[in-house]
Design an enzyme around this catalytic site. Structure first.
Site, PDB file in Angstrom:
ATOM      1  N   ARG A 234      -4.883  44.256  52.606  1.00  0.00           N
ATOM      2  CA  ARG A 234      -5.493  42.935  52.789  1.00  0.00           C
ATOM      3  C   ARG A 234      -5.692  42.221  51.452  1.00  0.00           C
ATOM      4  NH1 ARG A 234     -10.290  45.763  55.808  1.00  0.00           N
ATOM      5  NH2 ARG A 234      -8.446  46.839  56.505  1.00  0.00           N
TER       6      ARG A 234
ATOM      7  N   ARG B 243      -6.282  36.148  54.401  1.00  0.00           N
ATOM      8  CA  ARG B 243      -6.548  37.402  55.127  1.00  0.00           C
ATOM      9  C   ARG B 243      -5.919  37.342  56.512  1.00  0.00           C
ATOM     10  NH1 ARG B 243     -10.606  41.437  56.148  1.00  0.00           N
ATOM     11  NH2 ARG B 243      -9.683  42.660  57.837  1.00  0.00           N
TER      12      ARG B 243
ATOM     13  N   ASP C  14     -11.319  41.456  51.849  1.00  0.00           N
ATOM     14  CA  ASP C  14     -12.144  42.011  52.920  1.00  0.00           C
ATOM     15  C   ASP C  14     -13.593  41.831  52.515  1.00  0.00           C
ATOM     16  OD1 ASP C  14     -12.772  43.401  55.301  1.00  0.00           O
ATOM     17  OD2 ASP C  14     -12.951  45.290  54.203  1.00  0.00           O
TER      18      ASP C  14
ATOM     19  N   ASP D 231     -17.502  42.462  53.945  1.00  0.00           N
ATOM     20  CA  ASP D 231     -18.302  43.129  54.971  1.00  0.00           C
ATOM     21  C   ASP D 231     -19.787  42.937  54.699  1.00  0.00           C
ATOM     22  OD1 ASP D 231     -16.296  44.328  56.586  1.00  0.00           O
ATOM     23  OD2 ASP D 231     -16.017  45.893  55.086  1.00  0.00           O
TER      24      ASP D 231
END
Length: 197
Positions: free
Chosen positions: A96, A87, A99, A101
């Site tokens: 990307r 990344r 990712d 989150d």
């Protein structure tokens, strides 16, 4: 222990393999126990300018875990997994390889320089809501409402991917493999556990 919801996404490389490897890495983190996971969905890339059909499509998923890590420590661990998958962060909301989150941690409301939970845009994103509802149909986004209702409101523009869940969690109504072995009268017989064991 806290219950954390983590969204996964990738639009570069072997996206499905990356998401499954990342889910396995999350489940293997010290202080983390997997609870539930979604199947993958595909979605159009979202950039700072909005939806972009010219960009590679995303694969997305959600995992739910129990953890004794503090939210920032969990985020730091997730960044380590992202780094292991190449990344880079030159372009905000750019393409990307991976990712990760933190979407929610229990009912916690937190806003620091590096982490905001609940995720400030989760209620608007079908690519988060659809897999989250798949992983946990009764899920609630703190301060916003039931995930299934939020998904109905924004409209589900994701496409389901015909792959297994990101990690297989034990079902409450099924005994674990070691419990089955303990109940099996053949368990002590030579070769009962298979070659090489």
């Amino acid at each position: 222990m806290s219950r954390a919801v983590i969204a996964l996404g990738a639009n570069l490389g072997d996206r499905g393999s990356t998401l499954r490897a990342a889910a396995a890495a999350i489940a293997a983190l010290p202080g983390v126990t997997p609870v539930a996971s979604s199947r993958e969905v595909e979605s159009v890339a979202v950039t700072l300018e909005g939806r972009d059909e010219t960009k590679p499509r995303y694969r997305n998923g959600v995992v739910v875990v129990e953890t004794d890590l503090e939210p920032q420590a969990l985020l730091d661990a997730l960044h380590g997994i992202e780094d292991e998958h190449g990344r880079t962060r030159e372009v905000r909301w750019g393409d990307r390889t991976l990712d990760l989150d933190v979407v929610a941690v229990d009912d916690l409301v937190l806003d620091t320089a590096t982490l905001t939970v609940p995720h400030p845009r989760a209620a608007e994103r079908a690519f988060v809501l659809a897999p989250w509802a798949d992983a946990d149909p009764e899920a609630v986004l703190p301060g916003a409402g039931r995930v299934a209702d939020l998904l109905a409101a924004v409209g589900d523009d994701t496409e389901r991917v015909d792959e297994p869940r990101l990690f297989e969690e034990p079902r409450a109504d099924e005994p674990a493999a070691d419990e089955l072995a303990a109940d099996d009268p053949r368990a002590d017989e030579p070769g009962a556990r298979g070659a090489g064991t």
